[in-house]
Design a protein around this motif. Structure first.
Motif, PDB file in Angstrom:
ATOM      1  N   GLY A 131       0.822  -1.201   0.000  1.00  0.00           N
ATOM      2  CA  GLY A 131       0.000   0.000   0.000  1.00  0.00           C
ATOM      3  C   GLY A 131       0.854   1.248   0.000  1.00  0.00           C
ATOM      4  O   GLY A 131       2.090   1.194   0.094  1.00  0.00           O
ATOM      5  N   GLU A 132       0.186   2.387  -0.111  1.00  0.00           N
ATOM      6  CA  GLU A 132       0.905   3.663  -0.181  1.00  0.00           C
ATOM      7  C   GLU A 132       1.677   3.956   1.091  1.00  0.00           C
ATOM      8  O   GLU A 132       2.729   4.599   1.048  1.00  0.00           O
ATOM      9  CB  GLU A 132      -0.082   4.790  -0.481  1.00  0.00           C
ATOM     10  CG  GLU A 132      -0.558   4.859  -1.922  1.00  0.00           C
ATOM     11  CD  GLU A 132      -1.626   3.827  -2.272  1.00  0.00           C
ATOM     12  OE1 GLU A 132      -2.002   3.728  -3.455  1.00  0.00           O
ATOM     13  OE2 GLU A 132      -2.090   3.113  -1.351  1.00  0.00           O
ATOM     14  N   ARG A 133       1.181   3.484   2.236  1.00  0.00           N
ATOM     15  CA  ARG A 133       1.871   3.777   3.489  1.00  0.00           C
ATOM     16  C   ARG A 133       3.230   3.087   3.547  1.00  0.00           C
ATOM     17  O   ARG A 133       4.236   3.701   3.889  1.00  0.00           O
ATOM     18  CB  ARG A 133       1.007   3.374   4.677  1.00  0.00           C
ATOM     19  CG  ARG A 133       1.723   3.502   6.012  1.00  0.00           C
ATOM     20  CD  ARG A 133       0.789   3.247   7.170  1.00  0.00           C
ATOM     21  NE  ARG A 133       0.261   4.497   7.681  1.00  0.00           N
ATOM     22  CZ  ARG A 133      -0.602   4.584   8.691  1.00  0.00           C
ATOM     23  NH1 ARG A 133      -1.049   3.496   9.259  1.00  0.00           N
ATOM     24  NH2 ARG A 133      -1.012   5.754   9.117  1.00  0.00           N
ATOM     25  N   CYS A 134       3.255   1.798   3.205  1.00  0.00           N
ATOM     26  CA  CYS A 134       4.538   1.091   3.186  1.00  0.00           C
ATOM     27  C   CYS A 134       5.469   1.696   2.140  1.00  0.00           C
ATOM     28  O   CYS A 134       6.684   1.792   2.360  1.00  0.00           O
ATOM     29  CB  CYS A 134       4.324  -0.397   2.903  1.00  0.00           C
ATOM     30  SG  CYS A 134       4.086  -1.414   4.390  1.00  0.00           S
ATOM     31  N   GLN A 135       4.906   2.086   1.003  1.00  0.00           N
ATOM     32  CA  GLN A 135       5.718   2.713  -0.036  1.00  0.00           C
ATOM     33  C   GLN A 135       6.384   3.978   0.490  1.00  0.00           C
ATOM     34  O   GLN A 135       7.589   4.198   0.294  1.00  0.00           O
ATOM     35  CB  GLN A 135       4.835   3.050  -1.246  1.00  0.00           C
ATOM     36  CG  GLN A 135       5.583   3.729  -2.392  1.00  0.00           C
ATOM     37  CD  GLN A 135       4.628   4.426  -3.352  1.00  0.00           C
ATOM     38  OE1 GLN A 135       3.696   5.109  -2.929  1.00  0.00           O
ATOM     39  NE2 GLN A 135       4.854   4.246  -4.646  1.00  0.00           N
ATOM     40  N   GLU A 143       6.892   4.900   3.731  1.00  0.00           N
ATOM     41  CA  GLU A 143       7.827   4.618   4.820  1.00  0.00           C
ATOM     42  C   GLU A 143       9.145   4.069   4.280  1.00  0.00           C
ATOM     43  O   GLU A 143      10.222   4.442   4.750  1.00  0.00           O
ATOM     44  CB  GLU A 143       7.204   3.628   5.802  1.00  0.00           C
ATOM     45  CG  GLU A 143       6.106   4.204   6.665  1.00  0.00           C
ATOM     46  CD  GLU A 143       5.621   3.223   7.693  1.00  0.00           C
ATOM     47  OE1 GLU A 143       6.161   2.102   7.747  1.00  0.00           O
ATOM     48  OE2 GLU A 143       4.705   3.583   8.445  1.00  0.00           O
ATOM     49  N   ALA A 144       9.051   3.165   3.320  1.00  0.00           N
ATOM     50  CA  ALA A 144      10.274   2.599   2.751  1.00  0.00           C
ATOM     51  C   ALA A 144      11.091   3.677   2.032  1.00  0.00           C
ATOM     52  O   ALA A 144      12.317   3.727   2.153  1.00  0.00           O
ATOM     53  CB  ALA A 144       9.926   1.472   1.789  1.00  0.00           C
ATOM     54  N   TRP A 145      10.407   4.550   1.295  1.00  0.00           N
ATOM     55  CA  TRP A 145      11.115   5.596   0.561  1.00  0.00           C
ATOM     56  C   TRP A 145      11.834   6.545   1.515  1.00  0.00           C
ATOM     57  O   TRP A 145      13.008   6.869   1.319  1.00  0.00           O
ATOM     58  CB  TRP A 145      10.136   6.368  -0.323  1.00  0.00           C
ATOM     59  CG  TRP A 145      10.801   7.428  -1.153  1.00  0.00           C
ATOM     60  CD1 TRP A 145      10.878   8.758  -0.891  1.00  0.00           C
ATOM     61  CD2 TRP A 145      11.512   7.223  -2.373  1.00  0.00           C
ATOM     62  NE1 TRP A 145      11.583   9.407  -1.867  1.00  0.00           N
ATOM     63  CE2 TRP A 145      12.000   8.492  -2.796  1.00  0.00           C
ATOM     64  CE3 TRP A 145      11.794   6.100  -3.157  1.00  0.00           C
ATOM     65  CZ2 TRP A 145      12.732   8.658  -3.964  1.00  0.00           C
ATOM     66  CZ3 TRP A 145      12.536   6.269  -4.321  1.00  0.00           C
ATOM     67  CH2 TRP A 145      13.004   7.526  -4.712  1.00  0.00           C
ATOM     68  N   GLU A 146      11.137   6.982   2.554  1.00  0.00           N
ATOM     69  CA  GLU A 146      11.738   7.929   3.486  1.00  0.00           C
ATOM     70  C   GLU A 146      12.824   7.278   4.338  1.00  0.00           C
ATOM     71  O   GLU A 146      13.809   7.929   4.689  1.00  0.00           O
ATOM     72  CB  GLU A 146      10.646   8.510   4.394  1.00  0.00           C
ATOM     73  CG  GLU A 146       9.640   9.384   3.651  1.00  0.00           C
ATOM     74  CD  GLU A 146       8.508   9.855   4.542  1.00  0.00           C
ATOM     75  OE1 GLU A 146       8.429   9.379   5.697  1.00  0.00           O
ATOM     76  OE2 GLU A 146       7.697  10.679   4.084  1.00  0.00           O
ATOM     77  N   GLY A 147      12.645   5.989   4.656  1.00  0.00           N
ATOM     78  CA  GLY A 147      13.602   5.337   5.543  1.00  0.00           C
ATOM     79  C   GLY A 147      14.874   4.871   4.869  1.00  0.00           C
ATOM     80  O   GLY A 147      15.965   5.010   5.413  1.00  0.00           O
ATOM     81  N   HIS A 148      14.748   4.317   3.654  1.00  0.00           N
ATOM     82  CA  HIS A 148      15.944   3.762   3.015  1.00  0.00           C
ATOM     83  C   HIS A 148      15.869   3.692   1.494  1.00  0.00           C
ATOM     84  O   HIS A 148      16.890   3.781   0.830  1.00  0.00           O
ATOM     85  CB  HIS A 148      16.217   2.346   3.551  1.00  0.00           C
ATOM     86  CG  HIS A 148      15.038   1.408   3.455  1.00  0.00           C
ATOM     87  ND1 HIS A 148      14.677   0.777   2.302  1.00  0.00           N
ATOM     88  CD2 HIS A 148      14.132   1.019   4.383  1.00  0.00           C
ATOM     89  CE1 HIS A 148      13.610   0.026   2.512  1.00  0.00           C
ATOM     90  NE2 HIS A 148      13.258   0.161   3.761  1.00  0.00           N
TER      91      HIS A 148
END
Length: 782
Positions: A263-267, A269-274
């Motif tokens: 989903g957009e949330r995981c997308q 979080e992953a983008w901002e985190g790493h």
């Protein structure tokens, strides 16, 4: 691929061989991670970066918009064949390659929504409809989507989306478990009170995880096109790359064709985190291997401040009391064991340190570690906090255990990756530019010669990631999940355990090894995922598989199990991977036994007279003196390979809805196998299991159950009486008896299956729920 690809390994090996004897000696004597990383960094040149970038071409992650339409057409073919799962996966590939904002992107989403509708995945269908409409789906076609949306809402009963009221997985051990330290065992976990069989002793989220690429599909001769399409999908096509949830309608990364999310949330979080840092170098990370990728991701999540804090705590340790085990009444219980009764095995240990004779007591009466020092990762009350970076930092990197060549490979790999990261963009805020003395700021645009291989922040990041890469050789956990391998729509479960990812679980890493463990682990996804503070949401659950008394150590099998591998081979494997000589109870008993059991070589039969075969230097010979039959090792391997080939052919026939042809082939193979393999041999068990599948496909439930009983015998011999594998096989047997209208046999099997599955699985798992439903139905019918 855990370690770097072969070509990179060979490139770094050349650099190692070019070093002088003095340089190799100097490197081998380095005992600090920072010095090891600096040594590798100092040898970098542009050729190294060019070689790694060249190898990245074998791990293509770039979007190819021209391929999006091709995948959509393949999806259309699968849709027409009513293989809606294959259609969804093909449309997803199209979504991942299509350029954002292009019409092809919305067309793939819309077509995927149609396939999801036929799979009765109405919520997922609605999500794709909304995405397609928001991303420029042609106006003259929108009515079709609106009609499909109305049908979805009708099927859902026009209910609003259910609120998420699930509870997040805790990230520490149960109160029934206490961390402890001894010189011979390092940090480990003891039962703080009596623990019942099946009780959960640990639930923990991963501090970091990396999805494993499924690799290229295996080409098989004679395969039809339908099966080729189905086998062409890999692990990365079906799981969220952030939380590992299985998903059929992933949201793609906007920059690459590889990463996709549930989903957009995981997308986000992953983008901002790493991922914003990983995305441009995805191919290089593929060439560097999973351990390097995970090590870098762990360091990125930690951030510079947490790394500095962990380093300070290591330099200035403080005394932290350790929770003392109690019995069920809550009173103190002496848990000191006799020397020799302990399971002295794990990867986080101090070797060659004498056993202390008595535990020290802290000022409050609570026990301290053996020398009064802290057990790293504990809070002031003595509880281990696995969601803290401190717990990851203090896992041992085992510098002295790794060969110098491997340390050099890891150092050069991480230094080269960090140099590439410095070229593609700024580090995340947690690792950004730092203010230096006098207000001077150091940028990331320096040349290789000016920076010595990278800025100070990049060097700190690289050294930190190198530490984790070395740690992960002993502390990484293979995340496995159950996958259905049976015929779609089959009334009998047919699953296999597959490796999905590699992760780091700090508390799980404290469990020492035993070849006969008293715990089992299972993996899942945290229903409360999507919260940035939770990190990756893949979870591990550890259960006691037998009653554990207060003070007894909790033990986990690192892979080599006494029921499947002989003791000398187990000890060799554990020594090579984890740097300890296993002296667990199972190993000591087997070594001390007068009768040496060769687990890896089940008794073979003479194909001429049926007598047992004896093992000799050149192979096997008949134990009967009047029989001259001999079987070379090469001939045995050929016979086993031929049986597996016949079994593979039978499986393909079942998948093509030709179970009668599969049975004829399996009967031939089973007859050949019975001539020289005992019924407990794993291959005999696999043949019986597949024969049961073929009979079940034809609706011949009783014959299927008869065949599966033979598989149960082999599984019991291979995995043991209390194994989850035996529990799953008994569950399948109960299904067959139930479907075959045999209530009494089913009711006799159900309690046995339920007992074993309860030791290893959640009470709410599908298998246990189905067993309860079958039992209620059968009891009502009697």
């Amino acid at each position: 691929m855990d370690l770097p690809c072969l070509e990179w390994h060979e490139h770094v090996e050349q650099k190692w061989n070019q070093l002088s004897i003095d340089q190799k000696k100097a490197f081998s004597n380095l005992s600090e991670i920072d010095d090891i990383f600096a040594f590798g960094q100092s040898l970098l040149n542009r050729t190294d970066v060019q070689v790694l970038c060249g190898l990245s071409e074998g791990f293509q992650v770039q979007k190819k918009p021209q391929n999006a339409g091709k995948f959509r057409e393949q999806g259309n073919l699968s849709f027409k064949a009513r293989d809606y799962t294959a259609a969804v996966l093909n449309y997803s590939k199209g979504v991942c390659h299509a350029a954002q904002g292009e019409e092809e992107f919305s067309l793939c989403l819309a077509n995927r929504s149609a396939a999801l509708f036929h799979l009765c995945l109405y919520q997922e269908c609605l999500q794709d409809i909304s995405r397609a409409l928001d991303r420029g789906y042609p106006s003259h076609l929108q009515q079709k989507l609106l009609d499909r949306k109305a049908q979805c809402l009708k099927r859902l009963g026009q209910r609003a989306e259910e609120k998420d009221n699930v509870k997040s997985i805790s990230t520490c051990a149960s109160p029934a478990v206490a961390p402890h330290f001894s010189p011979s065992k390092g940090r480990h976990l003891l039962a703080a009170k009596d623990i019942a069989a099946g009780e959960v002793v640990l639930e923990e989220r991963a501090f970091g995880c990396v999805l494993i690429s499924g690799g290229a599909p295996i080409a098989r001769p004679g395969k039809d096109k339908y099966q080729e399409v189905r086998d062409g999908f890999k692990m990365e096509d079906q799981h969220c790359h952030h939380c590992l949830r299985q998903t059929l309608n992933p949201v793609p990364c906007q920059g690459c064709s590889y990463a996709r999310y549930c989903g957009e949330r995981c997308q986000q979080e992953a983008w901002e985190g790493h991922h914003h840092l990983e995305c441009p170098v995805g191919g290089e990370l593929g060439a560097a291997g999973v351990l390097a990728h995970l090590a870098l991701r762990v360091a990125l999540r930690a951030g510079l401040a947490e790394v500095q804090k962990a380093r300070d705590s290591e330099a200035h340790p403080s005394t932290i009391p350790v929770l003392e085990p109690t019995n069920e009444n809550g009173s103190k219980k002496d848990f000191k064991k006799e020397k020799g009764d302990e399971e002295d095995n794990h990867g986080d240990e101090l070797s060659n340190v004498p056993e202390v004779s008595q535990q020290r007591m802290g000022t409050g009466g609570a026990p301290e570690s053996w020398n009064g020092g802290r057990i790293q990762g504990c809070d002031p009350s003595g509880r281990y906090l696995s969601d803290s970076y401190l717990c990851v930092h203090h896992l041992l990197p085992h510098l002295s255990g790794h060969e110098p060549g491997l340390r050099f490979l890891c150092a050069v790999t991480m230094a080269t990756l960090c140099l590439r990261l410095g070229e593609v963009g700024p580090l995340p805020a947690a690792w950004g530019e730092q203010t230096r003395t006098g207000g001077e700021r150091v940028g990331q645009s320096q040349s290789l010669e000016e920076s010595g291989g990278g800025t100070a922040d990049l060097s700190m990041l690289g050294a930190t990631a190198l530490r984790h890469m070395l740690q992960l050789r002993c502390n990484a956990q293979a995340v496995t999940m159950l996958k259905d391998k049976g015929v779609p729509g089959s009334a009998v479960q047919s699953i296999q355990e597959v490796r999905v990812a590699t992760a780091i679980f700090p508390t799980l890493s404290l469990l020492n090894h035993s070849c006969s463990p008293n715990t089992s682990v299972s993996f899942g996804t945290d229903p409360a995922s999507g919260r940035s503070e939770a990190g990756d949401s893949v979870t591990v659950t550890v259960r006691a598989t037998q009653a554990v008394s207060a003070g007894q150590e909790l033990l986990h099998c690192y892979g080599p199990h006494y029921s499947r591998i002989p003791v000398r081979e187990r000890q060799r494997l554990l020594q090579e991977q984890y740097f300890f000589l296993c002296q667990c109870t199972a190993c000591c008993q087997e070594l001390g036994s007068e009768v040496k059991v060769q687990v890896a070589t089940p008794e073979l039969h003479c194909v001429q007279c049926g007598s047992a075969l004896q093992c000799g230097e050149d192979g096997y010979f008949c134990s009967r003196s009047s029989c001259d039959f001999r079987l070379s090792r090469a001939d045995l391997a050929h016979r086993l390979q031929d049986l597996r080939a016949q079994m593979d052919q039978a499986e393909r026939l079942i998948e093509r809805d030709r179970p009668d042809d599969a049975l004829r082939r399996l009967q031939t193979a089973s007859g050949q196998a019975s001539r020289f393999l005992p019924e407990t041999h794993p291959l005999r068990g696999e043949l019986a299991d597949m024969s049961a599948r073929a009979h079940a496909t034809m609706g011949d439930w009783r014959q299927a159950a008869a065949q599966l009983r033979g598989s149960v015998t082999a599984i019991r011999a291979q995995y043991g009486e209390d194994s989850v594998e035996l529990g799953r096989q008994l569950f399948k047997l109960a299904q067959l008896h139930f479907n075959g209208g045999e209530p009494q046999p089913a009711l006799s099997v159900i309690p046995k299956a339920r007992r074993l599955l309860s030791l290893h699985c959640s009470p709410s798992c599908e298998e246990l729920e189905e067993l309860r439903a079958m039992e209620v139905c059968l009891q009502g019918a009697l």
